[in-house]
Scaffold this motif. Structure first.
Motif, short mmCIF file in Angstrom:
data_model
loop_
_atom_site.label_atom_id
_atom_site.label_comp_id
_atom_site.label_asym_id
_atom_site.label_seq_id
_atom_site.Cartn_x
_atom_site.Cartn_y
_atom_site.Cartn_z
N MET A 1 -9.36 39.26 5.99
CA MET A 1 -9.21 38.23 6.54
C MET A 1 -7.89 37.97 6.73
O MET A 1 -7.13 37.56 7.67
N HIS A 2 -7.09 37.96 5.42
CA HIS A 2 -5.64 37.72 5.53
C HIS A 2 -4.83 38.59 6.68
O HIS A 2 -3.66 37.99 7.32
N ASP A 3 -5.20 40.00 6.72
CA ASP A 3 -4.61 40.78 7.48
C ASP A 3 -4.80 40.37 8.94
O ASP A 3 -3.73 40.25 10.08
N ILE A 4 -6.18 39.83 9.14
CA ILE A 4 -6.26 39.55 10.61
C ILE A 4 -5.60 38.27 11.05
O ILE A 4 -4.82 37.98 12.12
N PHE A 5 -5.49 37.19 10.21
CA PHE A 5 -4.82 36.10 10.36
C PHE A 5 -3.26 36.31 10.65
O PHE A 5 -2.56 35.69 11.64
N THR A 6 -2.83 37.07 9.84
CA THR A 6 -1.35 37.50 9.99
C THR A 6 -1.03 38.33 11.37
O THR A 6 -0.14 38.09 11.89
N ALA A 7 -1.95 39.23 11.67
CA ALA A 7 -1.68 39.53 12.96
C ALA A 7 -1.74 38.62 14.24
O ALA A 7 -1.06 38.88 15.07
N ILE A 8 -2.72 37.90 14.05
CA ILE A 8 -2.78 36.91 15.19
C ILE A 8 -1.65 35.87 15.25
O ILE A 8 -1.02 35.59 16.08
N TYR A 9 -1.21 35.61 13.99
CA TYR A 9 0.00 34.75 13.78
C TYR A 9 1.11 35.60 14.69
O TYR A 9 2.01 34.97 15.36
N GLN A 10 1.40 36.81 14.19
CA GLN A 10 2.55 37.65 14.82
C GLN A 10 2.45 37.76 16.31
O GLN A 10 3.28 37.73 17.01
N ARG A 11 1.17 37.73 16.82
CA ARG A 11 1.16 37.99 18.17
C ARG A 11 1.33 36.77 18.92
O ARG A 11 2.42 36.85 20.08
N LEU A 12 0.80 35.50 18.62
CA LEU A 12 1.17 34.31 19.08
C LEU A 12 2.69 33.95 18.99
O LEU A 12 3.11 33.42 19.84
N SER A 13 3.11 34.14 17.80
CA SER A 13 4.55 33.97 17.68
C SER A 13 5.21 34.72 18.52
O SER A 13 6.49 34.34 18.87
N SER A 14 4.98 35.93 18.65
CA SER A 14 5.77 36.76 19.67
C SER A 14 6.02 36.27 20.98
O SER A 14 6.85 36.38 21.56
N ILE A 15 4.83 35.61 21.46
CA ILE A 15 4.80 35.09 22.92
C ILE A 15 5.91 33.70 22.98
O ILE A 15 6.79 33.53 23.72
N THR A 16 5.90 32.97 21.62
CA THR A 16 6.77 31.83 21.73
C THR A 16 8.19 32.34 21.50
O THR A 16 9.13 31.98 22.20
N GLU A 17 8.10 33.33 20.61
CA GLU A 17 9.67 34.09 20.86
C GLU A 17 10.23 34.39 21.84
O GLU A 17 11.38 34.24 22.42
N GLY A 18 9.43 35.09 22.85
CA GLY A 18 9.96 35.61 24.15
C GLY A 18 10.22 34.23 25.15
O GLY A 18 11.14 34.61 25.90
N ILE A 19 9.29 33.27 24.77
CA ILE A 19 9.73 31.97 25.84
C ILE A 19 10.92 31.68 25.31
O ILE A 19 11.97 31.20 25.98
#
Length: 181
Positions: A1-19
């Motif tokens: 579960m930890h890895d899934i949450f980390t992956a979701i965080y990284q994906r969402l944060s990459s969108i914010t990073e791009g913006i």
């Protein structure tokens, strides 16, 4: 579960990073436009209202759309008298509470109360009150919803980061915990 949450965080944060990275280029454009205004005004004694208003538009866009990126970079204003002395897990618990019960409800509230304000502006195709000003006030007001989106997106990402950190076993190596950040 930890890895899934980390992956979701990284994906969402990459969108914010791009913006955030895209919006950061507007500061260069804003500086060049401001330089042009100063040269036109003080060298040629010539003034263009739409250029002055464009600096205001760019400034608003940078601050509003950059809010999520600022949150991601942990550069937002924080009163951290107690927070800075807490362990990483306690900080994650505080951040989780803050996102769920303060940040996201506030962003939803801002989105709801600004909707009528923005809708009205669109319905009348609101323009600048200045002669020679920009005719896109309704577009500028719409950036408020962009701010709500980018901050909510990063707030949700932060929730997943905190959950991943809180679900990390205490005996896990510190370098592994760093991946959640």
């Amino acid at each position: 579960m930890h890895d899934i949450f980390t992956a979701i965080y990284q994906r969402l944060s990459s969108i914010t990073e791009g913006i955030g990275r895209a919006v950061s280029w507007l500061t260069l454009i804003m500086t060049l436009v401001m330089f042009t205004i100063v040269v036109l005004r003080y060298v040629f004694n010539f003034n263009l209202i739409f250029l002055q208003e464009s600096v205001l538009y760019l400034h608003a866009i940078v601050f509003l759309l950059g809010a999520g990126y600022t949150f991601k970079a942990n550069e937002h204003v924080r009163v951290d008298i107690l927070y800075r002395t807490m362990s990483e897990r306690k900080q994650a618990a505080v951040n989780l509470f803050g996102c769920v019960f303060l940040l996201l409800p506030m962003m939803v509230f801002i989105g709801i109360i600004s909707w009528e304000y923005i809708s009205f502006s669109w319905s009348i195709q609101e323009k600048s009150q200045e002669a020679g000003g920009l005719p896109f006030v309704y577009l500028l007001k719409s950036v408020i919803l962009g701010m709500v989106f980018s901050v909510c997106l990063q707030g949700i990402a932060e929730i997943f980061r905190c959950l991943a950190l809180l679900m990390t076993p205490d005996h896990q190596a510190p370098e592994d915990k760093q991946e959640a950040n």
